[in-house]
Design a protein around this motif. Structure first.
Motif, PDB file in Angstrom:
ATOM      1  N   LEU A  13      20.389  28.500  50.763  1.00 64.07           N
ATOM      2  CA  LEU A  13      19.689  29.732  50.423  1.00 64.07           C
ATOM      3  C   LEU A  13      18.701  29.486  49.290  1.00 64.07           C
ATOM      4  O   LEU A  13      17.572  29.974  49.314  1.00 64.07           O
ATOM      5  N   GLU A  14      19.094  28.704  48.314  1.00 63.88           N
ATOM      6  CA  GLU A  14      18.215  28.400  47.190  1.00 63.88           C
ATOM      7  C   GLU A  14      16.947  27.703  47.678  1.00 63.88           C
ATOM      8  O   GLU A  14      15.836  28.054  47.261  1.00 63.88           O
ATOM      9  N   GLN A  15      17.085  26.741  48.582  1.00 63.38           N
ATOM     10  CA  GLN A  15      15.912  26.038  49.105  1.00 63.38           C
ATOM     11  C   GLN A  15      15.013  26.968  49.922  1.00 63.38           C
ATOM     12  O   GLN A  15      13.786  26.887  49.837  1.00 63.38           O
ATOM     13  N   VAL A  16      15.618  27.854  50.695  1.00 65.30           N
ATOM     14  CA  VAL A  16      14.842  28.814  51.484  1.00 65.30           C
ATOM     15  C   VAL A  16      14.068  29.747  50.563  1.00 65.30           C
ATOM     16  O   VAL A  16      12.883  30.022  50.790  1.00 65.30           O
ATOM     17  N   LEU A  17      14.706  30.212  49.511  1.00 66.96           N
ATOM     18  CA  LEU A  17      14.039  31.111  48.567  1.00 66.96           C
ATOM     19  C   LEU A  17      12.908  30.401  47.836  1.00 66.96           C
ATOM     20  O   LEU A  17      11.828  30.979  47.643  1.00 66.96           O
ATOM     21  N   LYS A  18      13.122  29.158  47.450  1.00 66.23           N
ATOM     22  CA  LYS A  18      12.057  28.392  46.791  1.00 66.23           C
ATOM     23  C   LYS A  18      10.877  28.190  47.734  1.00 66.23           C
ATOM     24  O   LYS A  18       9.717  28.312  47.332  1.00 66.23           O
ATOM     25  N   TRP A  19      11.164  27.883  48.988  1.00 65.60           N
ATOM     26  CA  TRP A  19      10.097  27.717  49.980  1.00 65.60           C
ATOM     27  C   TRP A  19       9.345  29.036  50.160  1.00 65.60           C
ATOM     28  O   TRP A  19       8.106  29.060  50.236  1.00 65.60           O
ATOM     29  N   THR A  20      10.083  30.149  50.204  1.00 64.73           N
ATOM     30  CA  THR A  20       9.471  31.466  50.362  1.00 64.73           C
ATOM     31  C   THR A  20       8.534  31.764  49.197  1.00 64.73           C
ATOM     32  O   THR A  20       7.416  32.255  49.399  1.00 64.73           O
ATOM     33  N   VAL A  21       8.964  31.462  47.988  1.00 63.12           N
ATOM     34  CA  VAL A  21       8.129  31.688  46.804  1.00 63.12           C
ATOM     35  C   VAL A  21       6.842  30.872  46.911  1.00 63.12           C
ATOM     36  O   VAL A  21       5.738  31.400  46.716  1.00 63.12           O
ATOM     37  N   GLU A  22       6.956  29.607  47.245  1.00 61.56           N
ATOM     38  CA  GLU A  22       5.776  28.744  47.353  1.00 61.56           C
ATOM     39  C   GLU A  22       4.835  29.215  48.460  1.00 61.56           C
ATOM     40  O   GLU A  22       3.618  29.273  48.284  1.00 61.56           O
ATOM     41  N   ARG A  23       5.396  29.526  49.618  1.00 61.48           N
ATOM     42  CA  ARG A  23       4.589  29.940  50.772  1.00 61.48           C
ATOM     43  C   ARG A  23       3.906  31.278  50.520  1.00 61.48           C
ATOM     44  O   ARG A  23       2.719  31.457  50.812  1.00 61.48           O
ATOM     45  N   ASP A  24       4.658  32.246  49.991  1.00 57.74           N
ATOM     46  CA  ASP A  24       4.073  33.558  49.722  1.00 57.74           C
ATOM     47  C   ASP A  24       2.966  33.461  48.682  1.00 57.74           C
ATOM     48  O   ASP A  24       1.924  34.097  48.823  1.00 57.74           O
ATOM     49  N   ALA A  25       3.184  32.666  47.637  1.00 56.38           N
ATOM     50  CA  ALA A  25       2.159  32.504  46.605  1.00 56.38           C
ATOM     51  C   ALA A  25       0.881  31.918  47.209  1.00 56.38           C
ATOM     52  O   ALA A  25      -0.229  32.380  46.912  1.00 56.38           O
ATOM     53  N   ALA A  26       1.026  30.927  48.065  1.00 58.13           N
ATOM     54  CA  ALA A  26      -0.142  30.313  48.719  1.00 58.13           C
ATOM     55  C   ALA A  26      -0.841  31.312  49.639  1.00 58.13           C
ATOM     56  O   ALA A  26      -2.079  31.393  49.660  1.00 58.13           O
ATOM     57  N   ASP A  27      -0.065  32.082  50.393  1.00 60.21           N
ATOM     58  CA  ASP A  27      -0.652  33.070  51.302  1.00 60.21           C
ATOM     59  C   ASP A  27      -1.371  34.178  50.534  1.00 60.21           C
ATOM     60  O   ASP A  27      -2.461  34.609  50.924  1.00 60.21           O
ATOM     61  N   ILE A  28      -0.772  34.636  49.436  1.00 61.14           N
ATOM     62  CA  ILE A  28      -1.404  35.668  48.612  1.00 61.14           C
ATOM     63  C   ILE A  28      -2.726  35.148  48.053  1.00 61.14           C
ATOM     64  O   ILE A  28      -3.746  35.847  48.080  1.00 61.14           O
ATOM     65  N   ARG A  29      -2.706  33.921  47.561  1.00 63.83           N
ATOM     66  CA  ARG A  29      -3.921  33.313  47.025  1.00 63.83           C
ATOM     67  C   ARG A  29      -5.032  33.297  48.089  1.00 63.83           C
ATOM     68  O   ARG A  29      -6.175  33.664  47.810  1.00 63.83           O
ATOM     69  N   GLN A  30      -4.684  32.914  49.304  1.00 67.59           N
ATOM     70  CA  GLN A  30      -5.674  32.850  50.384  1.00 67.59           C
ATOM     71  C   GLN A  30      -6.208  34.243  50.720  1.00 67.59           C
ATOM     72  O   GLN A  30      -7.417  34.430  50.880  1.00 67.59           O
ATOM     73  N   LEU A  31      -5.326  35.216  50.818  1.00 75.52           N
ATOM     74  CA  LEU A  31      -5.760  36.581  51.131  1.00 75.52           C
ATOM     75  C   LEU A  31      -6.710  37.118  50.061  1.00 75.52           C
ATOM     76  O   LEU A  31      -7.715  37.762  50.380  1.00 75.52           O
ATOM     77  N   LEU A  32      -6.406  36.843  48.810  1.00 74.60           N
ATOM     78  CA  LEU A  32      -7.268  37.317  47.728  1.00 74.60           C
ATOM     79  C   LEU A  32      -8.612  36.594  47.712  1.00 74.60           C
ATOM     80  O   LEU A  32      -9.630  37.177  47.314  1.00 74.60           O
ATOM     81  N   GLU A  33      -8.637  35.346  48.163  1.00 70.05           N
ATOM     82  CA  GLU A  33      -9.910  34.638  48.283  1.00 70.05           C
ATOM     83  C   GLU A  33     -10.772  35.242  49.386  1.00 70.05           C
ATOM     84  O   GLU A  33     -11.995  35.303  49.274  1.00 70.05           O
ATOM     85  N   TRP A  34     -10.147  35.687  50.464  1.00 69.38           N
ATOM     86  CA  TRP A  34     -10.884  36.289  51.574  1.00 69.38           C
ATOM     87  C   TRP A  34     -11.361  37.707  51.261  1.00 69.38           C
ATOM     88  O   TRP A  34     -12.334  38.183  51.844  1.00 69.38           O
ATOM     89  N   LEU A  35     -10.674  38.384  50.373  1.00 67.58           N
ATOM     90  CA  LEU A  35     -10.923  39.805  50.107  1.00 67.58           C
ATOM     91  C   LEU A  35     -12.388  40.145  49.824  1.00 67.58           C
ATOM     92  O   LEU A  35     -12.933  41.052  50.463  1.00 67.58           O
ATOM     93  N   PRO A  36     -13.066  39.462  48.910  1.00 72.23           N
ATOM     94  CA  PRO A  36     -14.462  39.846  48.622  1.00 72.23           C
ATOM     95  C   PRO A  36     -15.420  39.637  49.800  1.00 72.23           C
ATOM     96  O   PRO A  36     -16.468  40.270  49.869  1.00 72.23           O
ATOM     97  N   ASN A  37     -15.056  38.767  50.722  1.00 70.69           N
ATOM     98  CA  ASN A  37     -15.944  38.446  51.843  1.00 70.69           C
ATOM     99  C   ASN A  37     -15.581  39.184  53.129  1.00 70.69           C
ATOM    100  O   ASN A  37     -16.161  38.886  54.182  1.00 70.69           O
TER     101      ASN A  37
END
Length: 69
Positions: A13-37
């Motif tokens: 569970l700890e590894q899954v949660l760590k992966w989720t944190v990393e993946r979500d952070a990367a996805d959020i970053r990408q979405l925010l980069e796309w937002l202005p365009n």
């Protein structure tokens, strides 16, 4: 990074949660980069809504990680 003396009660569970944190952070970053365009305001709102959903998921995963420690 701090090393712990004892492993979490549920290391899988700890590894899954760590992966989720990393993946979500990367996805959020990408979405925010796309937002202005985005082509229009509707698309901007959709991107922002998805980023907000991921932020909620990210916060929940981080809270669960804190509970494991």
């Amino acid at each position: 990074m701090v090393e712990r003396f004892l492993e979490a009660n549920d290391p899988v569970l700890e590894q899954v949660l760590k992966w989720t944190v990393e993946r979500d952070a990367a996805d959020i970053r990408q979405l925010l980069e796309w937002l202005p365009n985005a082509a229009n305001r509707r698309d901007q709102r959709a991107l922002l809504s998805r980023a907000q959903s991921l932020m909620t998921e990210l916060e929940n995963a981080m809270n669960e990680l804190n509970e494991l420690e």
